[in-house]
Design a protein around this motif. Structure first.
Motif, PDB file in Angstrom:
ATOM      1  N   ALA A 209       3.320  -6.027 -40.162  1.00 57.43           N
ATOM      2  CA  ALA A 209       4.023  -6.342 -38.617  1.00 57.43           C
ATOM      3  C   ALA A 209       4.211  -7.195 -39.398  1.00 57.43           C
ATOM      4  CB  ALA A 209       2.713  -6.744 -37.850  1.00 57.43           C
ATOM      5  N   ASP A 210       4.430  -8.353 -39.908  1.00 55.52           N
ATOM      6  CA  ASP A 210       4.358  -8.988 -40.670  1.00 55.52           C
ATOM      7  C   ASP A 210       7.250  -8.846 -40.833  1.00 55.52           C
ATOM      8  OD1 ASP A 210       3.518 -11.068 -40.063  1.00 55.52           O
ATOM      9  OD2 ASP A 210       2.316 -10.949 -41.233  1.00 55.52           O
ATOM     10  N   ARG A 211       6.238  -7.822 -41.811  1.00 56.37           N
ATOM     11  CA  ARG A 211       7.629  -8.238 -42.651  1.00 56.37           C
ATOM     12  C   ARG A 211       8.688  -7.161 -41.357  1.00 56.37           C
ATOM     13  NH1 ARG A 211       5.851  -4.504 -45.493  1.00 56.37           N
ATOM     14  NH2 ARG A 211       5.961  -2.511 -44.181  1.00 56.37           N
ATOM     15  N   THR A 212       8.117  -6.596 -39.996  1.00 55.49           N
ATOM     16  CA  THR A 212       8.706  -6.177 -39.249  1.00 55.49           C
ATOM     17  C   THR A 212       9.812  -7.354 -38.348  1.00 55.49           C
ATOM     18  OG1 THR A 212       7.721  -4.084 -39.011  1.00 55.49           O
ATOM     19  CG2 THR A 212       8.757  -4.629 -37.071  1.00 55.49           C
ATOM     20  N   VAL A 213       8.470  -7.813 -38.860  1.00 53.53           N
ATOM     21  CA  VAL A 213       9.237  -9.632 -37.603  1.00 53.53           C
ATOM     22  C   VAL A 213      10.512  -9.748 -38.255  1.00 53.53           C
ATOM     23  CG1 VAL A 213       8.834 -11.180 -36.389  1.00 53.53           C
ATOM     24  CG2 VAL A 213       6.769  -9.698 -36.555  1.00 53.53           C
ATOM     25  N   ILE A 214      10.198  -9.817 -39.291  1.00 51.20           N
ATOM     26  CA  ILE A 214      11.162 -11.009 -40.287  1.00 51.20           C
ATOM     27  C   ILE A 214      12.039  -9.481 -40.332  1.00 51.20           C
ATOM     28  CG2 ILE A 214      12.304 -11.450 -43.301  1.00 51.20           C
ATOM     29  CD1 ILE A 214       8.769 -11.948 -42.836  1.00 51.20           C
ATOM     30  N   LEU A 216      13.565  -8.311 -37.668  1.00 52.18           N
ATOM     31  CA  LEU A 216      13.991  -7.478 -36.816  1.00 52.18           C
ATOM     32  C   LEU A 216      14.348  -9.283 -36.058  1.00 52.18           C
ATOM     33  CD1 LEU A 216      11.453  -6.115 -34.656  1.00 52.18           C
ATOM     34  CD2 LEU A 216      13.189  -5.017 -35.124  1.00 52.18           C
ATOM     35  N   THR A 217      13.643  -9.806 -36.809  1.00 48.59           N
ATOM     36  CA  THR A 217      14.694 -11.328 -36.579  1.00 48.59           C
ATOM     37  C   THR A 217      15.762 -12.107 -37.596  1.00 48.59           C
ATOM     38  OG1 THR A 217      11.852 -12.478 -36.085  1.00 48.59           O
ATOM     39  CG2 THR A 217      14.376 -14.271 -36.367  1.00 48.59           C
ATOM     40  N   SER A 218      16.480 -11.643 -39.184  1.00 46.10           N
ATOM     41  CA  SER A 218      17.289 -11.249 -39.176  1.00 46.10           C
ATOM     42  C   SER A 218      17.806 -10.543 -39.360  1.00 46.10           C
ATOM     43  CB  SER A 218      16.634 -10.726 -40.653  1.00 46.10           C
ATOM     44  OG  SER A 218      15.864 -11.508 -41.470  1.00 46.10           O
ATOM     45  N   GLU A 219      17.733  -8.912 -38.407  1.00 46.26           N
ATOM     46  CA  GLU A 219      18.691  -8.595 -37.665  1.00 46.26           C
ATOM     47  C   GLU A 219      19.345  -8.988 -36.026  1.00 46.26           C
ATOM     48  OE1 GLU A 219      21.534  -5.568 -37.287  1.00 46.26           O
ATOM     49  OE2 GLU A 219      20.615  -6.246 -39.183  1.00 46.26           O
ATOM     50  N   ALA A 220      18.268 -10.066 -35.465  1.00 44.63           N
ATOM     51  CA  ALA A 220      18.786 -10.254 -34.033  1.00 44.63           C
ATOM     52  C   ALA A 220      20.135 -11.286 -34.697  1.00 44.63           C
ATOM     53  CB  ALA A 220      17.637 -10.377 -33.728  1.00 44.63           C
TER      54      ALA A 220
END
Length: 306
Positions: A209-214, A216-220
């Motif tokens: 989940a943390d990797r997915t958040v990072i 997604l945040t980076s892509e955003a």
């Protein structure tokens, strides 16, 4: 005088006549003994005759009798001690042999002998099987084996062992606490393993989940920077086009922006004279010099000031 002698004689004769008659119930077997030796065997119900004062009648129960053994500690094949209770059904089949075996002890002595026979049979059978077989739900074959051994041994008593049932098989009291403690330790170990596996799975889920958040945040942020850059480029193009069409209006808007920035609440105080360049728009605009291109990401602002 003769009448006086006849009355006692009559009473004695009646007493002797009554003592020579005996009855056998349908639930009994009877032996007629003479000086301890068996003279007659009665298995049918009804009246019988015996010699008064010389012969005596001994009766035995002809019904199926029960026997509950005392708790017995046995050691199965895997050396795990168990406490066993047994329940037996038996019947007197040969009254003569039964009398010879138990003498005057009767059924009480016979039950004592049978209890020992059953205990030996239980030890023999259960000592040849593991404790899992003793504690299993299906013990019919084992109980039949105990019955057959007890039947062979009890034949010398003139009785037949009809059935044997194990009523209780349990651990000795001194072993129960240790067994329960071992079971509790095993369950606690299994629970700890389950908790450890659950914690590991939870950690993997959190890491994913943390990797997915990072990601997604980076892509955003990347997309936001791209959009912001495109917007700044469009804004600069609009500013450039406006300057090309009307430089004085562009200079006017720049001066208004400068005034707005300098007069915002919280900025430094300005102390000047009324004839100052700050209040003379024409001279102020000329002092700013030629208009420069607006850098990306920055608001248009004066390039010089006093």
């Amino acid at each position: 005088m003769r009448a006086q002698f006849l009355i006692p004689v009559g009473v004695i004769a009646i007493a002797l006549g009554l003592s020579s008659v005996y009855t056998v119930d349908e639930r009994e077997k009877a032996l007629v003994l003479q000086f301890g030796e068996v003279k007659t065997v009665r298995t049918e119900p009804g009246l019988g005759l015996k010699i008064p004062l010389i012969q005596q009648v001994v009766k035995y129960d002809d019904r199926i009798l029960s026997l509950m053994t005392q708790p017995l500690e046995v050691t199965p094949l895997d050396d795990r001690r168990l406490v066993v209770d047994a329940f037996a059904r038996w019947r007197i089949t040969n009254a003569v042999k039964f009398r010879e075996a138990v003498s005057t002890g009767g059924e009480t002595f016979a039950k004592s002998r049978l209890d020992g026979i059953l205990n030996n049979a239980i030890r023999e059978v259960m000592g040849s099987v593991p404790s899992t077989a003793v504690l299993s739900d299906d013990r019919t074959a084992m109980m039949n084996q105990i019955r057959d051994i007890a039947r062979r041994e009890a034949a010398a008593l003139g009785v037949d062992v009809i059935d044997v049932r194990l009523t209780r098989t349990d651990l000795p009291d001194q072993n129960l606490a240790a067994t329960y403690a071992r079971m509790r330790a095993e369950r606690e170990r299994e629970a700890a393993d389950e908790r450890a596996r659950g914690g590991e799975a939870a950690q993997r889920v959190r890491a994913a989940a943390d990797r997915t958040v990072i990601e997604l945040t980076s892509e955003a942020r990347k997309q936001a920077e791209i959009i912001r850059g495109e917007a700044d480029a469009a804004r600069n193009a609009i500013y450039a086009e406006a300057y090309g069409k009307d430089p004085s209006f562009f200079a006017f808007t720049r001066s208004l922006q400068f005034y707005a920035e300098s007069l915002k609440p919280g900025t430094s105080s300005l102390v000047t004279e009324p004839s100052s360049l700050y209040f003379d728009y024409d001279r102020f605009v000329k002092s700013l010099g030629p208009v420069e291109a607006v850098p990306t990401g920055e608001s248009p602002a004066p390039t010089a000031g006093q």
